[in-house]
Motif scaffolding. Structure first.
Motif, PDB file in Angstrom:
ATOM      1  N   HIS A 290       0.826  -1.208   0.000  1.00 35.58           N
ATOM      2  CA  HIS A 290       0.000   0.000   0.000  1.00 35.58           C
ATOM      3  C   HIS A 290       0.860   1.258   0.000  1.00 35.58           C
TER       4      HIS A 290
ATOM      5  N   PHE B 175      -2.219  -0.168  -5.211  1.00 32.60           N
ATOM      6  CA  PHE B 175      -2.907  -0.646  -6.413  1.00 32.60           C
ATOM      7  C   PHE B 175      -3.968   0.357  -6.888  1.00 32.60           C
ATOM      8  N   LEU B 176      -4.466   1.202  -5.970  1.00 29.69           N
ATOM      9  CA  LEU B 176      -5.472   2.191  -6.396  1.00 29.69           C
ATOM     10  C   LEU B 176      -4.889   3.136  -7.450  1.00 29.69           C
TER      11      LEU B 176
ATOM     12  N   ALA C  56     -18.347  12.505  -3.663  1.00 22.35           N
ATOM     13  CA  ALA C  56     -17.474  11.435  -4.143  1.00 22.35           C
ATOM     14  C   ALA C  56     -17.286  10.357  -3.082  1.00 22.35           C
ATOM     15  N   PHE C  57     -17.711  10.695  -1.848  1.00 24.87           N
ATOM     16  CA  PHE C  57     -17.469   9.747  -0.761  1.00 24.87           C
ATOM     17  C   PHE C  57     -18.650   8.816  -0.568  1.00 24.87           C
ATOM     18  N   PRO C  58     -18.381   7.536  -0.522  1.00 30.27           N
ATOM     19  CA  PRO C  58     -19.443   6.542  -0.453  1.00 30.27           C
ATOM     20  C   PRO C  58     -19.904   6.249   0.975  1.00 30.27           C
ATOM     21  N   TYR C  59     -19.238   6.843   1.968  1.00 30.51           N
ATOM     22  CA  TYR C  59     -19.334   6.247   3.294  1.00 30.51           C
ATOM     23  C   TYR C  59     -20.656   6.531   3.984  1.00 30.51           C
TER      24      TYR C  59
ATOM     25  N   GLN D  87      -3.817   3.272   5.637  1.00 36.98           N
ATOM     26  CA  GLN D  87      -3.898   4.588   5.017  1.00 36.98           C
ATOM     27  C   GLN D  87      -5.325   4.858   4.551  1.00 36.98           C
TER      28      GLN D  87
ATOM     29  N   PHE E 132      -8.428   5.295   2.269  1.00 37.48           N
ATOM     30  CA  PHE E 132      -8.833   4.665   1.011  1.00 37.48           C
ATOM     31  C   PHE E 132      -8.281   3.248   0.854  1.00 37.48           C
ATOM     32  N   SER E 133      -6.952   3.076   0.859  1.00 37.61           N
ATOM     33  CA  SER E 133      -6.438   1.709   0.673  1.00 37.61           C
ATOM     34  C   SER E 133      -6.766   0.847   1.889  1.00 37.61           C
TER      35      SER E 133
ATOM     36  N   HIS F 177      -9.452   0.075   2.943  1.00 43.07           N
ATOM     37  CA  HIS F 177     -10.606  -0.779   2.634  1.00 43.07           C
ATOM     38  C   HIS F 177     -10.173  -2.116   2.028  1.00 43.07           C
TER      39      HIS F 177
ATOM     40  N   VAL G 193     -14.854   3.973  -3.625  1.00 45.69           N
ATOM     41  CA  VAL G 193     -13.592   4.258  -2.935  1.00 45.69           C
ATOM     42  C   VAL G 193     -12.603   4.914  -3.899  1.00 45.69           C
TER      43      VAL G 193
ATOM     44  N   TYR H 228     -10.860   8.581  -3.798  1.00 43.61           N
ATOM     45  CA  TYR H 228      -9.396   8.604  -3.805  1.00 43.61           C
ATOM     46  C   TYR H 228      -8.895   9.540  -4.897  1.00 43.61           C
TER      47      TYR H 228
END
Lengths: 359, 359
Positions: free
Chosen positions: A108, A113-114, A132-135, B100, B102-103, B105, B161, B165
């Motif tokens: 990470h 990978f993002l 933009a935030f899904p939470y 961190q 975002f990642s 998740h 996500v 990000y």
């Protein structure tokens, strides 16, 4: 800091397991390993136990603080991949959250990978960033969701890692078991070793985990977080029993056992490694220096006691131990680096085959 | 294990920074933070420093063993996302390799991303498994590489996500700085705090890192790996100076400062939190118990000294400190769990706004 001898007892392997608590998950973990080994036996595969990562020594029963051993798990995770590539079945006994085979390529921190995933959707402007935030209670995004693709730059690498990952999972040749504390590690090592004994000489041990030499007996742990503001902290630790002894002599005498010796002072590496072989009588010690371990290691192994040779007519007794150095260029191309574990495993597989034939 | 007072000195913040070594990367890290803060000032954003993860205390100069504090970095990484969602700029001062934003998740252990990536290619049979491995000298796979797609089950979650990000990275509102040792943490906290002082009351501190209360002064570290087999290990540690004192009184007196108190004994949570406010005079202490921290916390804050009220004509002085409990259902749906950090950040943003208006 000093090494002192205080009043507390010293532990043999026997007294350790008699006095220290058995982990709650041990029975379930052992069953999982038992079934895995049965499947590999039917497929006539050799099985290697790879231990990886550092063990912790909790200072409190409700753990807030603990002693740890430096190890990201790179050696173990990388080596496991080369064993798998060679057709071995791998029991990966690793520290929770340490590096794992395959996913190790995408840390990470160093290679998230993002970063190489792409979506076909307009990014929200700063005014609407919260959208933009899904939470929490936001509704999940409306379907159909746009496709997510991999950037062309990363696709070839990810493809080959993913291909190997899926091949191994399809074959069922990788079994994951995790530990956190040195106590969990010791109980698991004994249980797994006993299960592996049915494999006889086809069982290999690759003990790359960084195991603490010291621990705090359960009986001396403070229940709650140690309070500061009461002066300085003094910790007295006992020695962890030398677990290689019962492993070699009792749990699996036929196993091919490779242990590791990490030092920061390269001068004492070889003597310490020979001392370990002398004491435990196993097959290989891999010595590595903290600062060069990624491109230079040495395999120390005993030379058959009766081996002698004629030199100019005189009988010359060989050295008791043989050194086998493995070294790679310390400057590797970032896109396709050579990993020293490839050469280590290649050499060990040769020796394991000789060991199997020697039965 | 015991708390004893031995001969060594006790450190004030001043004497600490005078005697302990400055990290080599401090200057470069500070410059990065300086530029980040300048950009956020121009955009008129509030900036929060989120500290996250545990600090280490090395026992050797060539580190093999170290003391650590239990923390995966979940609180900090999760909270950072909610600050970003609210439009704050975030300096994420975190332990290397901790979770961190975002990642988080997609932990390699609990939710490995390789599991939900698909390729359109036949898997190699066991006979050709080594051909599935990309490593070492094998040629890279032939182009064109098959496309890699995300399983439909995971796509919606990953999409949202990934969208957040990318939105944050497009805005440039997240700045990452990492530490490993408690020494690195302390030097970075001071440097970042001084940089943030230009923001006045728009600067917020969310100190969620698990910082060691004890350390080993550089001058007492042994150079090489401590050898076992010389009896038991005895470690004497000094207290880490209480860093909140200079932070509040010198480095950034106008900042809105939130500190954390983690205990395993819930009984002493409130007294310890009040003690911290008493001692340092900052704005909020978030108290949490190790076992309930994911669904119950308490915000402790001072009540304005002059605040009194009439009750039935009699003048009643209010308590000096107010408790504000935040609790969520401990059983959350796995597909869309409520995170307590959402409510914590919402409450803190209200208070920070009042703090800003109070200037």
């Amino acid at each position: 800091m000093s090494n002192t001898t205080h009043e507390s007892q010293t532990f043999s392997a026997e007294s350790y397991f008699e006095t220290q608590p058995q982990p709650p998950s041990l029975v379930a973990d052992t069953e999982g390993v038992h079934e895995f080994i049965q499947r590999q036996q039917q497929a006539n595969r050799s099985v290697v136990l790879v231990t990886s990562g550092g063990t912790t020594v909790p200072l409190e029963l409700n753990v807030v603080r603990f002693l740890d051993n430096f190890s990201a798990g790179t050696r173990g995770a990388t080596s496991a991949e080369y064993f798998l590539k060679a057709g071995y079945a791998v029991i990966f006994l690793h520290r929770q959250f340490s590096l794992q085979p395959f996913s190790r390529h995408y840390s990470h921190s160093t290679n998230p990978f993002l970063n190489f995933l792409e979506i076909d959707a307009a990014l929200p402007s700063s005014s609407t960033i919260d959208s933009a935030f899904p939470y929490s209670n936001d509704p999940p995004p409306t379907t159909p969701t746009p496709q997510i693709t991999v950037t062309t730059a990363e696709r070839a690498k990810l493809f080959s890692v993913l291909r190997a990952y899926k091949a191994v999972h399809a074959l069922g040749t990788l079994h994951m078991v995790s530990f956190v504390t040195v106590n969990e590690y010791l109980w698991l090592l004994r249980a797994v070793s006993r299960e592996m004994s049915v494999l006889g000489r086809k069982a290999m041990y690759y003990l790359a985990a960084a195991v603490s030499d010291f621990f705090l007996p359960q009986q001396r742990l403070s229940e709650h977080k140690i309070q500061s503001g009461k002066g300085n902290l003094s910790i007295e630790m006992d020695q962890v029993p030398k677990i290689l002894k019962p492993l070699v002599s009792e749990w699996n005498p036929e196993g091919f056992i490779v242990s590791f010796k990490l030092e920061t002072d390269e001068m004492i590496l070889i003597p310490k490694a020979q001392q370990a072989l002398e004491r435990y009588g196993h097959q290989v010690v891999i010595g590595n220096d903290l600062h060069h371990r990624k491109h230079r290691v040495v395999l120390i192994s005993p030379v058959a006691a009766d081996a002698t040779k004629k030199l100019d007519g005189a009988l010359v007794s060989q050295p008791k131990y043989a050194e086998f150095w493995i070294e790679i260029d310390s400057h590797q191309p970032s896109n396709h680096p050579k990993e020293i574990e490839e050469d280590i495993i290649e050499e060990l597989l040769k020796r394991h085959n000789v060991w199997i034939e020697g039965s």
